[in-house]
Design an enzyme around this catalytic site. Structure first.
Site, PDB file in Angstrom:
ATOM      1  CG  HIS A 129      -1.957   0.990   1.318  1.00 23.22           C
ATOM      2  ND1 HIS A 129      -1.701   2.305   1.670  1.00 23.22           N
ATOM      3  CD2 HIS A 129      -3.292   0.910   1.119  1.00 23.22           C
ATOM      4  CE1 HIS A 129      -2.839   2.979   1.676  1.00 23.22           C
ATOM      5  NE2 HIS A 129      -3.824   2.158   1.338  1.00 23.22           N
ATOM      6  CG  ASP A 206       0.035  -2.462   6.194  1.00 21.64           C
ATOM      7  OD1 ASP A 206      -0.870  -2.489   7.052  1.00 21.64           O
ATOM      8  OD2 ASP A 206      -0.090  -1.884   5.094  1.00 21.64           O
ATOM      9  CD  GLN A 209      -7.205  -4.810   3.865  1.00 27.83           C
ATOM     10  OE1 GLN A 209      -8.145  -5.562   4.096  1.00 27.83           O
ATOM     11  NE2 GLN A 209      -7.373  -3.546   3.520  1.00 27.83           N
ATOM     12  CE  LYS A 232      -7.804  -0.369   5.663  1.00 26.39           C
ATOM     13  NZ  LYS A 232      -8.658   0.096   4.572  1.00 26.39           N
ATOM     14  CB  CYS A 372      -3.684   3.236  -1.644  1.00 26.79           C
ATOM     15  SG  CYS A 372      -4.794   4.635  -1.451  1.00 26.79           S
TER      16      CYS A 372
END
Length: 414
Positions: A129, A206, A209, A232, A372
């Site tokens: 991202h 990261d 997700q 999220k 992104c």
């Protein structure tokens, strides 16, 4: 909840009962932002109606109640990822969490682990991202360090064939996405972390997700930092999380200066609070943190293993259904192996923006664009994709609606 009951779960999300353009809402954009259950909405409302006060500043009842709720949310988030509360830093999103860590590196850093200059290397991947690309580009521009990255294979996996040449003894930090936000790949972070350990590099993941969709335990992961975001994972916007190893957080300089992060302030200099307060300058996102705590309670009640299994079934169903639609191509992994629920697709000969508009006319909400993650689109030679990202409340009927919408797209552009 004793069993995973999708209908019961959906009843907790008020927005899912609405219509869009005369059709029942089919929300398949949870990778962008998830919907919020009534329990989270009520927790935020109750805070502002009954307990609103500033934290760490007041001795009155409301201030005490707000502080207890805010710090209670920190503890909930810590337990959710297997970390002590003092290793949880509240930020406004994953982007800020990654920038916070990048800010700790400099040519003049007093701690060798964060000293970065010419000859040193920062490693990312082509899958990232933008929030895990741009901060490291800026860092390398400031310090003269070199940015390196892993490429992608044709099937949407990280190309680790030259891992020893990408992560060398000059690497100081490796920052990699856990689950891809655009093509759903689940990356082999254990292999990457093992190589980083061999050369003494720090590792950031990261988890934007992954944390909302599967059980995540920072001890088992073995990284040094993990970033994720509340909106999220059924929580509100404006609240994110940085987890970091205590020894590293203690060695890092402040990110922002101001109230709440200081011990003593004099005109000649200041001293700073220990983490996490050191990194939470000013009035924090109190209501948002409380909302995130409620979201953690909700997801814990459902069970993250159950969420993961439900999404696996939905992903399998979606991949099989998409295979029946002519001229639809999946960008990224085409099997369930090491892949999450996020699916990017291209309808041959149709721009994704047109796909999105036609689907929206039928009440099906997806995201279109480069998500992104433009380097991924460049790698696969597409200007953009249509992204389908289900969550714990997604049903097979909604996937059927998506498929009908894609057939409409083909009919319109035949």
């Amino acid at each position: 909840m004793a069993t995973f009951d999708v209908a019961r779960i959906r009843a907790d999300f008020p927005i899912l009962s609405r219509e869009v353009n005369g059709h029942p809402l089919v929300y398949l954009d949870s990778g962008n932002t998830s919907q919020k259950p009534r329990q989270v909405i009520d927790a935020i409302r109750t805070h502002y109606e009954r307990h609103n006060g500033n934290v760490a500043r007041s001795v009155h009842t409301l201030g005490t109640e707000a502080t207890e709720a805010y710090e209670g949310a920190r503890g909930k988030v810590g337990r959710f990822v297997g970390a002590p509360a003092e290793e949880i830093v509240f930020t406004k999103n994953s982007t800020e969490a990654i920038n916070l860590v990048a800010h700790a590196f400099s040519v003049r850093a007093t701690d060798e682990r964060f000293r970065l200059g010419p000859g040193d290397e920062v490693v990312i991947s082509e899958m990232e991202h933008h929030s895990n690309i741009v901060p490291w580009q800026l860092l390398c521009e400031r310090t003269g360090a070199t940015l390196k990255w892993f490429g992608l294979t044709d099937d949407g996996r990280l190309d680790l064939s030259a891992i020893d040449e990408v992560i060398t003894e000059r690497a100081k930090i490796v920052s990699i996405v856990h689950y891809s936000n655009i093509i759903g790949t689940i990356n082999p972070v254990a292999t990457i972390i093992a190589r980083a350990r061999e050369v003494g590099a720090l590792v950031m993941l990261d988890g934007s997700q992954s944390v909302p969709h599967a059980p995540v335990d920072v001890t088992a992961l073995g990284a040094d930092f993990l970033a994720f975001t509340g909106h999220k994972m059924c929580g509100p916007t404006g609240i994110g999380v940085l987890w970091g190893r205590s020894a590293l957080l203690n060695a890092m300089p402040p990110f922002l200066g101001g109230g709440s992060m200081i011990e003593t302030v004099m005109l000649t200099g200041s001293t700073f609070m220990p983490p996490p307060a050191r990194f939470e300058a000013g009035t924090p996102p109190i209501g948002e943190a409380i909302g995130l705590g409620a979201a953690v309670d909700y997801l814990t009640g459902v069970g993250m293993e159950a969420v993961q299994e439900h999404e696996r079934r939905i992903t399998a169903y979606t991949l099989d259904a998409l295979a029946t639609v002519p001229d639809v191509r999946i960008v990224g992994p085409r099997s369930l192996e090491d892949r999450a629920a996020t699916i990017s697709l291209v309808v041959e000969g149709v721009h994704p923006h047109d796909v999105g508009q036609i689907l929206d006319a039928e009440g099906v909400e997806v995201r279109v664009g480069h998500h992104c993650a433009r380097p991924v689109c460049v790698r696969f030679g597409v200007p953009a994709t249509t992204r389908v990202s289900p969550y714990l409340y997604t049903t097979t009927d909604e996937i059927d609606a998506l498929i009908r919408g894609l057939y409409t797209v083909r009919k319109v552009f035949a």
